[in-house]
Design an enzyme around this catalytic site. Sequence first.
Site, mmCIF file in Angstrom:
data_model
loop_
_atom_site.group_PDB
_atom_site.id
_atom_site.type_symbol
_atom_site.label_atom_id
_atom_site.label_comp_id
_atom_site.label_asym_id
_atom_site.label_seq_id
_atom_site.Cartn_x
_atom_site.Cartn_y
_atom_site.Cartn_z
ATOM 1 N N CYS A 131 2.244 5.062 7.860
ATOM 2 C CA CYS A 131 2.398 6.447 8.313
ATOM 3 C C CYS A 131 1.508 7.372 7.489
ATOM 4 C CB CYS A 131 3.866 6.860 8.210
ATOM 5 S SG CYS A 131 4.127 8.577 8.671
ATOM 6 N N CYS A 134 3.038 10.776 6.622
ATOM 7 C CA CYS A 134 4.104 10.730 5.605
ATOM 8 C C CYS A 134 3.509 10.510 4.213
ATOM 9 C CB CYS A 134 5.079 9.576 5.861
ATOM 10 S SG CYS A 134 5.535 9.316 7.565
ATOM 11 N N ASP A 135 2.535 9.609 4.096
ATOM 12 C CA ASP A 135 2.091 9.151 2.778
ATOM 13 C C ASP A 135 0.678 9.591 2.387
ATOM 14 O OD1 ASP A 135 4.512 7.789 2.588
ATOM 15 O OD2 ASP A 135 3.702 5.992 3.557
#
Length: 300
Positions: A131, A134-135
């Site tokens: 992701c 997200c990261d």
Amino acid sequence: MYDVLIIGAGPAGLGAAVYGARAGLSMAVIDQSPISGGQVLNTYEVDNYLGLMGETGGGISEKFRAHADKLGTEFIVDEIKSLEDQGEKKIVHGYEKDYEAKALILATGASHSKLGVPGEEELSGMGVSYCATCDGAFFKNRTVAVVGGGDVAVEDAIFLSKICNKVYLIHRRDTLRAVKSLQEKLFAKENVEFIWDSEVREICGTNAVEKIVLYNKKEQQTSELEINGIFIAVGVVPNTDLCKNLVETDERGYIKAGEDCATSCKGIYAAGDIRLKPMRQIITAVADGANAVNTVVESL
Ligand code: NAP
């Protein structure tokens, strides 16, 4: 007993909720997460949803959820253990409690596939990610690789090119599968380098990703590439574990259902990315939700 229980609160489930509420059905949406949106939450920017061009995935999800909330939809947060078909009655066995309905709309979407190479599991969360939104921030000014050639891989590489010093896009062929408009955006990025015809054979590092081993299929050569992170975007698998014994699926697990979303099991409908269909987009998932409700209404 509800008229219908909708399982999953991504675009298909929320689309079904809006149409179900307007049809006056007694219903609830069950999702294991209190945050609605499904896979869309992992998307940085959505360019192709009608009327909401350029919205973030989170922004679109919030709007969808707010719409369903405004119509009085009941949302239940529970993880489903199993589903039971008793003909006129369907029982959803959750960890919190059991729920009963005359019909079920399955809208559990899909999850990312894995590469299945050495190091992937061991370094997951330590430089291996599925992701980018997200990261990605953990890799500010660093060097990363994205694996895959579809919409998600190209979107991820575009997103990461704004954060990272260098992004390698590694694809197993020499043409991308992603839609042309995304490809053009990516090709214009100066800090993105393409590694074609190549497979990742191993992800290496002690406590963090340090390098990957690549195999170029055309040149039949192995090489190493030093990176700090690797984002794997090699497609999705449908989340059909709950229902694969109840409804007919294809060999990949996608539920066989037509545009009316009716499955091989009477009273069970499949909407969104879990349904066998040619195009998996937010707009087609939402449409499935509406179609599934229409079929439920006709059957009650
Ligand atoms: P996808 O379209 O299935 O693409 C997966 C990519 O990964 C392909 O390029 C494939 O290569 C490659 N791949 C598969 N297995 C691999 C392996 N073992 N090793 C290396 N590469 C591998 O999946 P996706 O990009 O996750 O998208 C999923 C669905 O969501 C698609 O229907 C997509 O259109 C949709 N989506 C739409 C949008 C949007 O409209 N904005 C955004 C995101 C996703 P090959 O090309 O050689 O098969």
